[in-house]
Design an enzyme around this catalytic site. Structure first.
Site, PDB file in Angstrom:
ATOM      1  N   GLU A   1       0.827  -1.212   0.000  1.00  0.00           N
ATOM      2  CA  GLU A   1       0.000   0.000   0.000  1.00  0.00           C
ATOM      3  C   GLU A   1       0.860   1.259   0.000  1.00  0.00           C
ATOM      4  O   GLU A   1       0.537   2.242  -0.673  1.00  0.00           O
ATOM      5  CB  GLU A   1      -0.932  -0.004   1.217  1.00  0.00           C
ATOM      6  CG  GLU A   1      -2.081  -0.978   1.117  1.00  0.00           C
ATOM      7  CD  GLU A   1      -3.024  -0.651  -0.017  1.00  0.00           C
ATOM      8  OE1 GLU A   1      -3.358   0.547  -0.198  1.00  0.00           O
ATOM      9  OE2 GLU A   1      -3.416  -1.579  -0.741  1.00  0.00           O
TER      10      GLU A   1
ATOM     11  N   CYS B   1     -13.404   1.510 -14.631  1.00  0.00           N
ATOM     12  CA  CYS B   1     -13.884   2.874 -14.370  1.00  0.00           C
ATOM     13  C   CYS B   1     -12.697   3.832 -14.362  1.00  0.00           C
ATOM     14  O   CYS B   1     -12.406   4.506 -13.379  1.00  0.00           O
ATOM     15  CB  CYS B   1     -14.630   2.919 -13.041  1.00  0.00           C
ATOM     16  SG  CYS B   1     -15.617   4.413 -12.808  1.00  0.00           S
TER      17      CYS B   1
ATOM     18  N   CYS C   1     -17.963   1.264 -19.490  1.00  0.00           N
ATOM     19  CA  CYS C   1     -19.234   1.154 -18.774  1.00  0.00           C
ATOM     20  C   CYS C   1     -20.007  -0.114 -19.124  1.00  0.00           C
ATOM     21  O   CYS C   1     -20.707  -0.676 -18.274  1.00  0.00           O
ATOM     22  CB  CYS C   1     -20.099   2.382 -19.060  1.00  0.00           C
ATOM     23  SG  CYS C   1     -19.410   3.939 -18.436  1.00  0.00           S
TER      24      CYS C   1
ATOM     25  N   CYS D   1     -19.058  -3.008 -16.879  1.00  0.00           N
ATOM     26  CA  CYS D   1     -18.975  -2.704 -15.448  1.00  0.00           C
ATOM     27  C   CYS D   1     -20.103  -3.400 -14.688  1.00  0.00           C
ATOM     28  O   CYS D   1     -21.266  -3.357 -15.118  1.00  0.00           O
ATOM     29  CB  CYS D   1     -19.063  -1.189 -15.237  1.00  0.00           C
ATOM     30  SG  CYS D   1     -19.084  -0.700 -13.492  1.00  0.00           S
TER      31      CYS D   1
ATOM     32  N   CYS E   1     -25.439   3.110 -12.093  1.00  0.00           N
ATOM     33  CA  CYS E   1     -24.538   4.265 -12.093  1.00  0.00           C
ATOM     34  C   CYS E   1     -25.225   5.534 -12.586  1.00  0.00           C
ATOM     35  O   CYS E   1     -25.715   5.595 -13.725  1.00  0.00           O
ATOM     36  CB  CYS E   1     -23.326   3.955 -12.975  1.00  0.00           C
ATOM     37  SG  CYS E   1     -22.108   5.286 -13.015  1.00  0.00           S
TER      38      CYS E   1
END
Length: 376
Positions: free
Chosen positions: A61, A218, A225, A228, A234
């Site tokens: 991370e 995205c 899209c 997705c 959305c």
């Protein structure tokens, strides 16, 4: 359910109320679909995904902050080989950590990584805390990184909120307020908490799914899209303008800096100086940075000035800064009073300066452009 069908009751309310209403309406479907999609379509090949050991997740991370996955993978493996656990990292000299980090950029991350390892060992017995609120008190661990560790390793129901997640959630929930305003970002964070899975056991897949969705579908430009899992939920897709989300009006102001890089060599060694503990390249070793030609002539003295070799300028691009560096090379003999006089003047400017054999450069923390210059 159409995207806007359940939003109508919230239209007369304020934008924050409307946002939370959308989040509540979509809550059970959003998390369930994302968890299922991640298990089938998400990324599972990344080296830090092999197990849920907090040290590996934390290390990945920190490295992934503002850095591409493809760049991090090699560094991650080399770090684990050199520092296999938090105890090894805490016990290592900072210079060793910076040397291994060299080229990854944003070197404050490496210094905080080292400090954090030491705090985990000395104050937590070498065991990472299991809650995000405690993790976020450790050096270099912000709220989103703390949430990632807590969600991946301890199944805590807490949402990450990095750039990808802000983009994904602002689109699906239609949050068009300016995220440069802290209150608007806090509102989106509150909505992110609403849509979390009910069961903590789903948190690792859900959290990874948010990252994968932002990284693969995205995306900032030309989002995919049609493939997705949240397509029919959305708001941004329903409006036909996903690229306008997220809204962030405040632009980073870029500046420019210009320095001469005095490249002194003597035999098979180069003169390096350590940068201060704060600022760009803090703690790294570099060629002397000279503000202009007049200062360089004053530093080396008139007897050496005629032997200086000016090389093409190098542009080093940082997040907030374009740094122009002009290498000027000077080879000096092994010994002699004039050499000793030059070294004394260099020490007067930076007491940490020293001759470093070229063969040992891999053991020193150098900025990436300097390593390329010296090796090229």
């Amino acid at each position: 359910m159409t995207v806007l069908q359940d939003d109508r009751a919230a239209l007369s309310a304020g934008p924050e109320d409307a946002l939370l209403a959308r989040a509540r309406d979509r809550k059970p479907v959003l998390s369930a679909r994302l968890v299922a999609w991640q298990k089938q379509e998400g990324r599972h090949h990344l080296p830090w995904q092999q197990g849920r050991e907090p040290y590996r997740v934390w290390l990945s991370e920190i490295m992934l902050q503002q850095t591409q996955v493809s760049t991090v993978m090699g560094y991650f493996q080399r770090f684990l080989q050199r520092f296999p656990d938090v105890h090894a990292l805490a016990a290592a000299p900072l210079d060793d950590v910076l040397a291994l980090w060299s080229g990854l950029g944003y070197y404050s991350r490496a210094r905080n990584l080292h400090r954090c390892a030491q705090v985990v060992v000395t104050e937590h017995g070498g065991v990472f805390p299991g809650r995000a609120d405690v993790l976020s008190t450790l050096p270099g661990i912000g709220p989103s990184t703390a949430a990632a560790i807590a969600a991946f390793c301890f199944s805590e129901r807490v949402s990450i909120m990095d750039g990808n997640v802000r983009r994904v959630l602002s689109r699906v929930l239609g949050w068009g307020q300016d995220l440069s305003v802290k209150a608007h970002e806090r509102s989106l964070s509150a909505a992110a908490e609403v849509v979390l899975p009910v069961h903590g056991g789903d948190m690792p897949s859900y959290t990874q799914g948010l990252m994968d969705l932002g990284a693969t579908l995205c995306t900032l430009r030309k989002p995919a899209c049609l493939t997705c899992p949240w397509s029919d939920l959305c708001v941004a897709r329903e409006e036909g303008r996903p690229e306008v989300y997220p809204v962030k009006s405040r632009k980073l102001k870029r500046s420019q800096r210009d320095h001469i890089w005095l490249w002194l060599t003597r035999g098979d060694a180069v003169w390096l100086e350590q940068m201060p503990d704060k600022g760009v390249w803090a703690g790294l070793w570099t060629l002397p940075l000279i503000p202009d030609d007049a200062a360089m002539t004053e530093l080396v003295g008139p007897s050496w000035s005629a032997q200086l070799e000016r090389l093409p300028r190098i542009k080093h691009v940082l997040t907030h800064l374009d740094w122009w560096l002009t290498p000027v090379r000077l080879h000096v003999p092994e010994q002699g009073p004039s050499v000793q006089s030059l070294v004394e003047r260099l020490h007067a400017v930076n007491l940490s300066g020293r001759w470093v054999p070229l063969a040992d450069l891999s053991n020193w923390g150098l900025p990436a452009p300097l390593r390329r210059l010296l090796q090229g």
